[in-house]
Write a protein that holds these residues in place. Structure first.
Motif, PDB file in Angstrom:
ATOM      1  N   LYS A   1      17.642  -2.596   0.049  1.00 42.56           N
ATOM      2  CA  LYS A   1      17.414  -2.869   1.472  1.00 42.56           C
ATOM      3  C   LYS A   1      15.921  -3.042   1.787  1.00 42.56           C
ATOM      4  N   ILE A   2      15.119  -3.201   0.728  1.00 41.84           N
ATOM      5  CA  ILE A   2      13.700  -3.516   0.901  1.00 41.84           C
ATOM      6  C   ILE A   2      13.519  -5.009   0.651  1.00 41.84           C
ATOM      7  N   GLY A   3      13.082  -5.737   1.658  1.00 39.85           N
ATOM      8  CA  GLY A   3      12.858  -7.171   1.523  1.00 39.85           C
ATOM      9  C   GLY A   3      11.374  -7.477   1.381  1.00 39.85           C
TER      10      GLY A   3
ATOM     11  N   SER B   1      16.390  -3.320   5.653  1.00 41.99           N
ATOM     12  CA  SER B   1      16.010  -2.362   6.691  1.00 41.99           C
ATOM     13  C   SER B   1      14.502  -2.169   6.724  1.00 41.99           C
ATOM     14  N   LEU B   2      13.838  -2.505   5.615  1.00 41.61           N
ATOM     15  CA  LEU B   2      12.385  -2.444   5.506  1.00 41.61           C
ATOM     16  C   LEU B   2      11.927  -3.802   5.002  1.00 41.61           C
ATOM     17  N   LEU B   3      11.145  -4.499   5.815  1.00 39.49           N
ATOM     18  CA  LEU B   3      10.717  -5.862   5.490  1.00 39.49           C
ATOM     19  C   LEU B   3       9.206  -5.881   5.286  1.00 39.49           C
ATOM     20  N   LEU B   4       8.787  -6.341   4.098  1.00 46.14           N
ATOM     21  CA  LEU B   4       7.379  -6.421   3.731  1.00 46.14           C
ATOM     22  C   LEU B   4       6.969  -7.888   3.723  1.00 46.14           C
ATOM     23  N   LEU B   5       5.999  -8.236   4.546  1.00 47.68           N
ATOM     24  CA  LEU B   5       5.571  -9.623   4.714  1.00 47.68           C
ATOM     25  C   LEU B   5       4.119  -9.754   4.267  1.00 47.68           C
TER      26      LEU B   5
ATOM     27  N   MET C   1       3.920  -1.287  -7.909  1.00 48.59           N
ATOM     28  CA  MET C   1       2.640  -0.758  -8.367  1.00 48.59           C
ATOM     29  C   MET C   1       2.622   0.741  -8.068  1.00 48.59           C
ATOM     30  N   PRO C   2       2.162   1.567  -9.008  1.00 44.91           N
ATOM     31  CA  PRO C   2       2.143   3.014  -8.754  1.00 44.91           C
ATOM     32  C   PRO C   2       0.946   3.433  -7.913  1.00 44.91           C
ATOM     33  N   THR C   3       1.040   4.598  -7.295  1.00 43.58           N
ATOM     34  CA  THR C   3      -0.119   5.199  -6.646  1.00 43.58           C
ATOM     35  C   THR C   3      -1.005   5.819  -7.730  1.00 43.58           C
ATOM     36  N   SER C   4      -2.265   6.083  -7.390  1.00 46.74           N
ATOM     37  CA  SER C   4      -3.131   6.835  -8.306  1.00 46.74           C
ATOM     38  C   SER C   4      -2.883   8.328  -8.133  1.00 46.74           C
ATOM     39  N   SER C   5      -2.591   8.738  -6.903  1.00 44.36           N
ATOM     40  CA  SER C   5      -2.176  10.110  -6.610  1.00 44.36           C
ATOM     41  C   SER C   5      -1.443  10.103  -5.283  1.00 44.36           C
ATOM     42  N   GLY C   6      -0.703  11.179  -5.027  1.00 51.03           N
ATOM     43  CA  GLY C   6       0.104  11.233  -3.815  1.00 51.03           C
ATOM     44  C   GLY C   6       1.440  10.545  -4.000  1.00 51.03           C
ATOM     45  N   GLU C   7       2.197  10.478  -2.923  1.00 51.53           N
ATOM     46  CA  GLU C   7       3.578   9.982  -3.005  1.00 51.53           C
ATOM     47  C   GLU C   7       3.895   9.015  -1.870  1.00 51.53           C
ATOM     48  N   VAL C   8       4.573   7.929  -2.223  1.00 55.26           N
ATOM     49  CA  VAL C   8       5.123   7.001  -1.248  1.00 55.26           C
ATOM     50  C   VAL C   8       6.623   7.257  -1.180  1.00 55.26           C
ATOM     51  N   VAL C   9       7.112   7.669  -0.016  1.00 52.32           N
ATOM     52  CA  VAL C   9       8.536   7.978   0.159  1.00 52.32           C
ATOM     53  C   VAL C   9       9.170   6.878   1.005  1.00 52.32           C
ATOM     54  N   VAL C  10      10.163   6.209   0.439  1.00 51.38           N
ATOM     55  CA  VAL C  10      10.899   5.166   1.155  1.00 51.38           C
ATOM     56  C   VAL C  10      12.322   5.653   1.362  1.00 51.38           C
ATOM     57  N   ASN C  11      12.730   5.794   2.612  1.00 47.84           N
ATOM     58  CA  ASN C  11      14.033   6.381   2.927  1.00 47.84           C
ATOM     59  C   ASN C  11      15.117   5.339   3.186  1.00 47.84           C
TER      60      ASN C  11
ATOM     61  N   GLY D   1      -7.167  -3.924   0.261  1.00 44.75           N
ATOM     62  CA  GLY D   1      -5.977  -3.340  -0.360  1.00 44.75           C
ATOM     63  C   GLY D   1      -4.700  -3.582   0.404  1.00 44.75           C
ATOM     64  N   LYS D   2      -4.655  -4.646   1.189  1.00 45.52           N
ATOM     65  CA  LYS D   2      -3.469  -4.914   2.025  1.00 45.52           C
ATOM     66  C   LYS D   2      -2.250  -5.263   1.158  1.00 45.52           C
ATOM     67  N   THR D   3      -2.432  -6.192   0.218  1.00 46.86           N
ATOM     68  CA  THR D   3      -1.322  -6.570  -0.666  1.00 46.86           C
ATOM     69  C   THR D   3      -0.950  -5.421  -1.598  1.00 46.86           C
ATOM     70  N   THR D   4      -1.942  -4.681  -2.072  1.00 42.85           N
ATOM     71  CA  THR D   4      -1.687  -3.510  -2.923  1.00 42.85           C
ATOM     72  C   THR D   4      -0.803  -2.507  -2.196  1.00 42.85           C
ATOM     73  N   LEU D   5      -1.050  -2.326  -0.898  1.00 39.32           N
ATOM     74  CA  LEU D   5      -0.240  -1.413  -0.092  1.00 39.32           C
ATOM     75  C   LEU D   5       1.229  -1.820  -0.128  1.00 39.32           C
ATOM     76  N   LEU D   6       1.503  -3.115   0.089  1.00 36.74           N
ATOM     77  CA  LEU D   6       2.888  -3.588   0.073  1.00 36.74           C
ATOM     78  C   LEU D   6       3.517  -3.414  -1.304  1.00 36.74           C
ATOM     79  N   LYS D   7       2.744  -3.673  -2.342  1.00 35.55           N
ATOM     80  CA  LYS D   7       3.279  -3.559  -3.708  1.00 35.55           C
ATOM     81  C   LYS D   7       3.633  -2.113  -4.045  1.00 35.55           C
ATOM     82  N   MET D   8       2.855  -1.165  -3.562  1.00 42.36           N
ATOM     83  CA  MET D   8       3.194   0.244  -3.790  1.00 42.36           C
ATOM     84  C   MET D   8       4.477   0.612  -3.063  1.00 42.36           C
ATOM     85  N   ILE D   9       4.632   0.111  -1.839  1.00 43.96           N
ATOM     86  CA  ILE D   9       5.847   0.397  -1.075  1.00 43.96           C
ATOM     87  C   ILE D   9       7.071  -0.199  -1.767  1.00 43.96           C
ATOM     88  N   ALA D  10       6.909  -1.405  -2.300  1.00 46.74           N
ATOM     89  CA  ALA D  10       8.022  -2.095  -2.960  1.00 46.74           C
ATOM     90  C   ALA D  10       8.321  -1.534  -4.344  1.00 46.74           C
ATOM     91  N   GLY D  11       7.483  -0.621  -4.815  1.00 44.45           N
ATOM     92  CA  GLY D  11       7.688  -0.054  -6.144  1.00 44.45           C
ATOM     93  C   GLY D  11       7.185  -0.941  -7.260  1.00 44.45           C
TER      94      GLY D  11
END
Length: 223
Positions: free
Chosen positions: A71-73, A147-151, A56-66, A44-54
């Motif tokens: 500013k998300i690359g 400010s947040l870089l997803l590779l 892909m949705p989570t199934s439950s819980g919340e991803v908070v990006v401040n 689920g490594k790529t899935t993790l990045l996609k959720m952070i980037a908005g």
């Protein structure tokens, strides 16, 4: 830490294709941290990045990006270039999309020179080699200045010279205090440039700090 996290997972669970990837995961990522994401294929490594980037949705819980969305690359092994447009036109389009403002040709040429594509500024990107296409993709990120870089395995298929250049770019964003999450196809090599390891296993995520090391790219053996 007293500072506000750039990224926070709050009891996040994710199911993908009827398979549970993570369950009630909690963690925070701060500015200046570079997280090398490891785990088996399908963890689920790529899935993790996609959720952070908005993307892909989570199934439950919340991803908070401040940080602001612009500013998300996101830089992956697939290049986000338009092959029928020139390098110049691609960067002009991306800048308009991210900044909502136009950019002059001189500023674009400065970025293209930095990624060693200035001689190809008016060539269609569709004829670029894999390394050239990824350097154009890196130019997009440099213009965005996130400010947040997803590779997501961005160095896949790159030659030795292009990999060295990519590591310089990572160091540049570290010096700008960006938070970086990095899925690598060569973790033993790329761990030299990371501050932490984020490991996905058994539906959980654990974060471990690497020992303090001098991140001088000149000391790394690229042979």
């Amino acid at each position: 830490m007293d500072q506000k996290p750039v990224l926070q997972f709050d009891r996040v669970s994710k199911t993908f294709d009827l398979r549970l990837l993570y369950k009630n995961v909690n963690f925070s990522v701060y500015a200046k941290q570079t997280m090398l994401i490891t785990g088996k294929n399908g963890a689920g490594k790529t899935t993790l990045l996609k959720m952070i980037a908005g993307l892909m949705p989570t199934s439950s819980g919340e991803v908070v990006v401040n940080v602001e969305k612009e500013k998300i690359g996101y830089l992956g092994h697939q290049t986000f270039i338009y092959p029928h447009l020139s390098a110049m036109e691609n960067l002009r389009f991306w800048t308009q999309a991210f900044r909502g403002t136009s950019i002059n040709e001189e500023e674009i040429m400065q970025i293209l020179k930095k990624v060693r594509l200035d001689k190809f500024a008016y060539d269609n990107a569709g004829i670029f080699s894999r390394g050239m296409a990824q350097r154009l993709n890196i130019a997009r990120i440099l213009l965005q200045n996130p400010s947040l870089l997803l590779l997501d395995e961005p160095s896949t298929g790159l030659d030795k010279e292009s990999k060295i250049f990519f590591h310089h770019v990572v160091q540049e964003f570290q010096e700008k205090n960006a938070a970086i999450l990095w899925v690598s196809h060569a973790p033993s090599e790329d761990s030299f440039f990371a501050t932490h390891e984020m490991h996905i296993e058994n539906k959980q995520i654990t974060i471990t700090a690497f020992q303090e090391k001098t991140k001088n790219i000149g000391e790394q053996n690229h042979d």
